[in-house]
Write a protein that holds these residues in place. Structure first.
Motif, PDB file in Angstrom:
ATOM      1  N   THR A  10     -17.128   3.779  13.652  1.00  0.00           N
ATOM      2  CA  THR A  10     -17.088   4.959  12.796  1.00  0.00           C
ATOM      3  C   THR A  10     -17.151   4.620  11.317  1.00  0.00           C
ATOM      4  O   THR A  10     -17.440   5.473  10.510  1.00  0.00           O
ATOM      5  N   GLN A  11     -16.898   3.388  10.954  1.00  0.00           N
ATOM      6  CA  GLN A  11     -16.864   3.018   9.546  1.00  0.00           C
ATOM      7  C   GLN A  11     -18.162   3.311   8.798  1.00  0.00           C
ATOM      8  O   GLN A  11     -18.111   3.907   7.735  1.00  0.00           O
ATOM      9  N   PRO A  12     -19.342   2.952   9.299  1.00  0.00           N
ATOM     10  CA  PRO A  12     -20.566   3.242   8.548  1.00  0.00           C
ATOM     11  C   PRO A  12     -20.765   4.732   8.296  1.00  0.00           C
ATOM     12  O   PRO A  12     -21.183   5.128   7.226  1.00  0.00           O
ATOM     13  N   ALA A  13     -20.443   5.577   9.260  1.00  0.00           N
ATOM     14  CA  ALA A  13     -20.587   7.017   9.057  1.00  0.00           C
ATOM     15  C   ALA A  13     -19.627   7.490   7.976  1.00  0.00           C
ATOM     16  O   ALA A  13     -19.980   8.313   7.133  1.00  0.00           O
ATOM     17  N   ASP A  14     -18.389   6.964   7.984  1.00  0.00           N
ATOM     18  CA  ASP A  14     -17.422   7.328   6.960  1.00  0.00           C
ATOM     19  C   ASP A  14     -17.892   6.867   5.585  1.00  0.00           C
ATOM     20  O   ASP A  14     -17.786   7.593   4.611  1.00  0.00           O
ATOM     21  N   ALA A  15     -18.413   5.656   5.503  1.00  0.00           N
ATOM     22  CA  ALA A  15     -18.919   5.129   4.238  1.00  0.00           C
ATOM     23  C   ALA A  15     -20.096   5.962   3.746  1.00  0.00           C
ATOM     24  O   ALA A  15     -20.221   6.226   2.551  1.00  0.00           O
ATOM     25  N   ALA A  16     -20.944   6.386   4.657  1.00  0.00           N
ATOM     26  CA  ALA A  16     -22.083   7.226   4.280  1.00  0.00           C
ATOM     27  C   ALA A  16     -21.606   8.560   3.734  1.00  0.00           C
ATOM     28  O   ALA A  16     -22.163   9.075   2.767  1.00  0.00           O
ATOM     29  N   ALA A  17     -20.565   9.115   4.335  1.00  0.00           N
ATOM     30  CA  ALA A  17     -20.019  10.387   3.851  1.00  0.00           C
ATOM     31  C   ALA A  17     -19.427  10.215   2.456  1.00  0.00           C
ATOM     32  O   ALA A  17     -19.632  11.060   1.581  1.00  0.00           O
ATOM     33  N   VAL A  18     -18.726   9.097   2.235  1.00  0.00           N
ATOM     34  CA  VAL A  18     -18.154   8.833   0.917  1.00  0.00           C
ATOM     35  C   VAL A  18     -19.269   8.623  -0.099  1.00  0.00           C
ATOM     36  O   VAL A  18     -19.216   9.147  -1.212  1.00  0.00           O
ATOM     37  N   ALA A  19     -20.307   7.884   0.275  1.00  0.00           N
ATOM     38  CA  ALA A  19     -21.431   7.630  -0.634  1.00  0.00           C
ATOM     39  C   ALA A  19     -22.126   8.926  -1.019  1.00  0.00           C
ATOM     40  O   ALA A  19     -22.588   9.080  -2.146  1.00  0.00           O
ATOM     41  N   ALA A  20     -22.189   9.868  -0.105  1.00  0.00           N
ATOM     42  CA  ALA A  20     -22.833  11.151  -0.396  1.00  0.00           C
ATOM     43  C   ALA A  20     -22.044  11.944  -1.434  1.00  0.00           C
ATOM     44  O   ALA A  20     -22.611  12.788  -2.132  1.00  0.00           O
ATOM     45  N   ASP A  21     -20.753  11.659  -1.547  1.00  0.00           N
ATOM     46  CA  ASP A  21     -19.901  12.371  -2.493  1.00  0.00           C
ATOM     47  C   ASP A  21     -19.879  11.746  -3.888  1.00  0.00           C
ATOM     48  O   ASP A  21     -19.203  12.250  -4.776  1.00  0.00           O
ATOM     49  N   LEU A  22     -20.583  10.643  -4.093  1.00  0.00           N
ATOM     50  CA  LEU A  22     -20.583   9.988  -5.400  1.00  0.00           C
ATOM     51  C   LEU A  22     -21.326  10.825  -6.430  1.00  0.00           C
ATOM     52  O   LEU A  22     -22.329  11.460  -6.125  1.00  0.00           O
ATOM     53  N   ASN A  23     -20.830  10.764  -7.672  1.00  0.00           N
ATOM     54  CA  ASN A  23     -21.563  11.433  -8.750  1.00  0.00           C
ATOM     55  C   ASN A  23     -22.663  10.498  -9.269  1.00  0.00           C
ATOM     56  O   ASN A  23     -22.794   9.362  -8.807  1.00  0.00           O
ATOM     57  N   GLU A  24     -23.428  10.957 -10.214  1.00  0.00           N
ATOM     58  CA  GLU A  24     -24.586  10.211 -10.713  1.00  0.00           C
ATOM     59  C   GLU A  24     -24.181   8.859 -11.308  1.00  0.00           C
ATOM     60  O   GLU A  24     -24.826   7.838 -11.053  1.00  0.00           O
ATOM     61  N   LYS A  25     -23.106   8.817 -12.084  1.00  0.00           N
ATOM     62  CA  LYS A  25     -22.660   7.556 -12.686  1.00  0.00           C
ATOM     63  C   LYS A  25     -22.242   6.565 -11.596  1.00  0.00           C
ATOM     64  O   LYS A  25     -22.560   5.379 -11.667  1.00  0.00           O
ATOM     65  N   GLN A  26     -21.524   7.054 -10.604  1.00  0.00           N
ATOM     66  CA  GLN A  26     -21.060   6.195  -9.520  1.00  0.00           C
ATOM     67  C   GLN A  26     -22.224   5.641  -8.711  1.00  0.00           C
ATOM     68  O   GLN A  26     -22.224   4.466  -8.349  1.00  0.00           O
ATOM     69  N   HIS A  27     -23.233   6.462  -8.460  1.00  0.00           N
ATOM     70  CA  HIS A  27     -24.437   5.981  -7.763  1.00  0.00           C
ATOM     71  C   HIS A  27     -25.123   4.887  -8.575  1.00  0.00           C
ATOM     72  O   HIS A  27     -25.573   3.877  -8.013  1.00  0.00           O
ATOM     73  N   ARG A  28     -25.199   5.069  -9.890  1.00  0.00           N
ATOM     74  CA  ARG A  28     -25.851   4.068 -10.749  1.00  0.00           C
ATOM     75  C   ARG A  28     -25.082   2.751 -10.742  1.00  0.00           C
ATOM     76  O   ARG A  28     -25.673   1.672 -10.676  1.00  0.00           O
ATOM     77  N   ILE A  29     -23.749   2.832 -10.815  1.00  0.00           N
ATOM     78  CA  ILE A  29     -22.923   1.622 -10.795  1.00  0.00           C
ATOM     79  C   ILE A  29     -23.095   0.897  -9.461  1.00  0.00           C
ATOM     80  O   ILE A  29     -23.306  -0.317  -9.425  1.00  0.00           O
ATOM     81  N   LEU A  30     -23.015   1.635  -8.365  1.00  0.00           N
ATOM     82  CA  LEU A  30     -23.157   1.030  -7.040  1.00  0.00           C
ATOM     83  C   LEU A  30     -24.536   0.397  -6.869  1.00  0.00           C
ATOM     84  O   LEU A  30     -24.654  -0.738  -6.386  1.00  0.00           O
ATOM     85  N   ALA A  31     -25.574   1.081  -7.292  1.00  0.00           N
ATOM     86  CA  ALA A  31     -26.932   0.532  -7.196  1.00  0.00           C
ATOM     87  C   ALA A  31     -27.056  -0.746  -8.030  1.00  0.00           C
ATOM     88  O   ALA A  31     -27.658  -1.732  -7.583  1.00  0.00           O
ATOM     89  N   TYR A  32     -26.478  -0.747  -9.226  1.00  0.00           N
ATOM     90  CA  TYR A  32     -26.519  -1.931 -10.086  1.00  0.00           C
ATOM     91  C   TYR A  32     -25.839  -3.113  -9.397  1.00  0.00           C
ATOM     92  O   TYR A  32     -26.376  -4.227  -9.355  1.00  0.00           O
ATOM     93  N   LEU A  33     -24.651  -2.891  -8.837  1.00  0.00           N
ATOM     94  CA  LEU A  33     -23.923  -3.973  -8.182  1.00  0.00           C
ATOM     95  C   LEU A  33     -24.672  -4.470  -6.949  1.00  0.00           C
ATOM     96  O   LEU A  33     -24.748  -5.676  -6.717  1.00  0.00           O
ATOM     97  N   ARG A  34     -25.231  -3.565  -6.170  1.00  0.00           N
ATOM     98  CA  ARG A  34     -26.023  -3.978  -5.000  1.00  0.00           C
ATOM     99  C   ARG A  34     -27.229  -4.807  -5.419  1.00  0.00           C
ATOM    100  O   ARG A  34     -27.551  -5.814  -4.788  1.00  0.00           O
TER     101      ARG A  34
END
Length: 90
Positions: A10-34
């Motif tokens: 269930t962890q990947p589905a939960d992580a996907a749900a959390v990722a969907a809730d990220l705002n624009e800045k958070q998506h940019r930070i996560l993409a940069y780190l990845r």
């Protein structure tokens, strides 16, 4: 199926749900780190901020949500000298 297997499934589905809730800045930070995790391990908030046009305070304030959403990388607060440093590993 064991409890561990169920939690792992269930962890990947939960992580996907959390990722969907990220705002624009958070998506940019996560993409940069990845994008940069393969070539470096330690990231200073102020340097992430410079790259993304944010303040170091904005990066720090958004990291809790980024950490929760990052299923494919591990992010750990590492140090505080000269600003916060984050250790990122795959």
């Amino acid at each position: 199926m064991s409890a561990t297997s169920t939690a792992d499934a269930t962890q990947p589905a939960d992580a996907a749900a959390v990722a969907a809730d990220l705002n624009e800045k958070q998506h940019r930070i996560l993409a940069y780190l990845r994008d940069h995790a393969a070539e470096q391990t330690y990231f200073k908030s102020r340097l992430i901020a410079e790259e993304l046009g944010l303040s170091a305070k904005e990066v720090g304030a958004n990291m809790a949500a980024v950490i929760d959403a990052a299923a494919d990388i591990d992010i750990e607060k590492w140090g505080y000298s000269s600003g916060t440093t984050w250790m990122v590993t795959r």
